[in-house]
Design a protein around this motif. Structure first.
Motif, short mmCIF file in Angstrom:
data_model
loop_
_atom_site.label_atom_id
_atom_site.label_comp_id
_atom_site.label_asym_id
_atom_site.label_seq_id
_atom_site.Cartn_x
_atom_site.Cartn_y
_atom_site.Cartn_z
N GLU A 173 54.62 62.77 7.29
CA GLU A 173 53.78 61.58 7.61
C GLU A 173 53.06 61.20 6.33
OE1 GLU A 173 54.19 59.74 10.29
OE2 GLU A 173 55.89 60.93 10.62
N ARG A 174 52.46 61.92 5.73
CA ARG A 174 51.38 61.62 4.62
C ARG A 174 52.24 61.04 3.43
NH1 ARG A 174 47.53 66.16 3.19
NH2 ARG A 174 46.51 65.50 5.18
N LEU A 175 53.58 61.77 3.40
CA LEU A 175 54.49 61.29 2.32
C LEU A 175 54.76 59.49 2.67
CD1 LEU A 175 55.79 62.07 -0.45
CD2 LEU A 175 57.66 62.87 1.08
N ARG A 176 55.03 59.33 4.06
CA ARG A 176 55.45 58.43 4.17
C ARG A 176 54.27 56.96 3.96
NH1 ARG A 176 57.94 60.37 9.72
NH2 ARG A 176 60.13 60.23 9.36
N ARG A 177 52.90 57.69 4.48
CA ARG A 177 51.78 56.44 3.98
C ARG A 177 51.72 56.35 2.52
NH1 ARG A 177 49.48 59.96 8.21
NH2 ARG A 177 48.32 61.11 6.70
N ILE A 178 52.03 57.50 1.78
CA ILE A 178 52.03 57.28 0.25
C ILE A 178 52.97 56.16 -0.10
CG2 ILE A 178 52.08 58.16 -1.80
CD1 ILE A 178 51.19 60.82 -0.54
N ALA A 179 54.37 56.39 0.57
CA ALA A 179 55.45 55.44 -0.06
C ALA A 179 55.16 54.24 0.25
CB ALA A 179 56.61 56.08 0.71
N GLU A 180 54.46 53.93 1.42
CA GLU A 180 54.08 52.29 1.64
C GLU A 180 53.21 51.61 0.74
OE1 GLU A 180 51.93 52.84 5.34
OE2 GLU A 180 53.65 52.69 6.65
N ARG A 181 52.19 52.50 -0.13
CA ARG A 181 51.58 51.98 -1.23
C ARG A 181 52.12 51.96 -2.69
NH1 ARG A 181 47.68 54.80 2.10
NH2 ARG A 181 47.74 56.47 0.54
N VAL A 182 53.60 52.89 -2.87
CA VAL A 182 53.76 53.09 -3.97
C VAL A 182 54.92 52.00 -4.74
CG1 VAL A 182 55.38 54.76 -5.30
CG2 VAL A 182 53.63 55.50 -4.04
N PRO A 183 54.90 51.03 -5.74
CA PRO A 183 55.86 50.10 -5.91
C PRO A 183 57.17 50.96 -5.92
CG PRO A 183 53.85 50.28 -7.65
CD PRO A 183 54.07 51.44 -6.67
N PHE A 184 58.16 49.81 -5.42
CA PHE A 184 59.66 50.32 -5.54
C PHE A 184 60.05 51.40 -4.41
CE2 PHE A 184 58.35 49.22 -10.07
CZ PHE A 184 58.93 48.05 -9.83
N VAL A 185 59.07 51.90 -3.73
CA VAL A 185 59.57 53.19 -2.81
C VAL A 185 59.35 52.65 -1.40
CG1 VAL A 185 59.15 55.20 -2.10
CG2 VAL A 185 59.00 54.68 -4.54
N SER A 186 60.16 52.60 -0.77
CA SER A 186 59.99 52.47 1.03
C SER A 186 59.84 53.74 1.75
CB SER A 186 61.03 51.46 1.39
OG SER A 186 62.22 52.07 1.36
N VAL A 187 59.36 53.43 2.93
CA VAL A 187 59.35 54.48 3.79
C VAL A 187 60.98 54.91 4.19
CG1 VAL A 187 58.61 55.10 6.38
CG2 VAL A 187 57.28 53.65 4.97
N SER A 188 61.75 53.89 4.12
CA SER A 188 63.11 54.51 4.75
C SER A 188 63.70 55.23 3.50
CB SER A 188 63.91 53.20 4.66
OG SER A 188 64.14 52.53 3.53
N ASP A 189 63.14 55.30 2.25
CA ASP A 189 63.68 55.98 1.21
C ASP A 189 63.01 57.54 1.49
OD1 ASP A 189 64.82 54.19 -0.43
OD2 ASP A 189 62.68 53.76 -1.46
#
Length: 197
Positions: free
Chosen positions: A77-93
């Motif tokens: 869950e924390r990794l998903r929240r980080i992914a939302e803020r990282v360019p080029f990366v999505s939660v689906s990744d």
């Protein structure tokens, strides 16, 4: 090299295990240097060959567990929240990577322990995905035992020429890093193209 030699002289085989444990978490000196040196030291009769293999495998598992628990602390869950803020990366990744690890995690951990660079990093996604601790420890120990035994026995057989192992495996490490860099570059370029279209 001098520090590792002194560590093994002071502590024997447990010193080699400690060096490998530290290398897993802070890899300034790769196992490609530590393990052949342990084999060479065993060849000189300063430490036991079997003890060197067992202690370095225990050290590999200990170091891997530190990164596993770091991944478990990070969590999906924390990794998903980080992914939302990282360019080029999505939660689906993140979800796709987690699903892949659920299917192939056992093989990934076992084989990953024998691949330079990957051997340390593979513990983090195992922790993130919630791979059962017992299974992670088993596959980590098995993969580490194969890798450590091969390099220690090679250092034992080569004697004073043990440094050749690091020279040749250095090319493997460079190739792995280059492959990772190419994969990241391809990922970023493909995402940029997708955004433009």
């Amino acid at each position: 090299m001098e520090w590792i030699t002194r560590l093994m002289e002071a502590l024997g085989s447990p010193g080699a295990g400690l060096a490998v444990a530290l290398e897993n978490v802070f890899p300034p000196v790769p196992s490609e240097v530590i393990l052949p040196l342990a084999g060479f030291t065993a060849g000189q009769g300063k430490i036991s060959l079997l003890a060197a293999i067992l202690w370095t495998t225990a050290g590999s598992v200990a170091g891997a567990l530190v990164l596993y628990f770091l991944g478990a602390w990070l969590g999906l869950e924390r990794l998903r929240r980080i992914a939302e803020r990282v360019p080029f990366v999505s939660v689906s990744d993140v979800d796709k990577a987690d699903a892949w690890f659920d299917r192939h995690g056992n093989a990934a951990v076992f084989v990953g322990r024998m691949v330079p660079v990957v051997r340390s990093l593979i513990s983090i996604p195992a922790g993130v995905s919630g791979m059962p601790l017992g299974r992670f420890t088993l596959y980590t120990a098995a993969g580490s035992l194969v890798w450590n035994s091969a390099l220690i026995l090679a250092g034992y057989a080569l004697g004073e020429n043990y440094e050749l192992i690091d020279r040749y495996l250095g090319w493997v490490s460079t190739a792995v890093l280059a492959a990772l860099a190419i994969a990241i570059a391809w990922f970023v370029v493909s995402r940029l193209k997708a955004r433009r279209s």
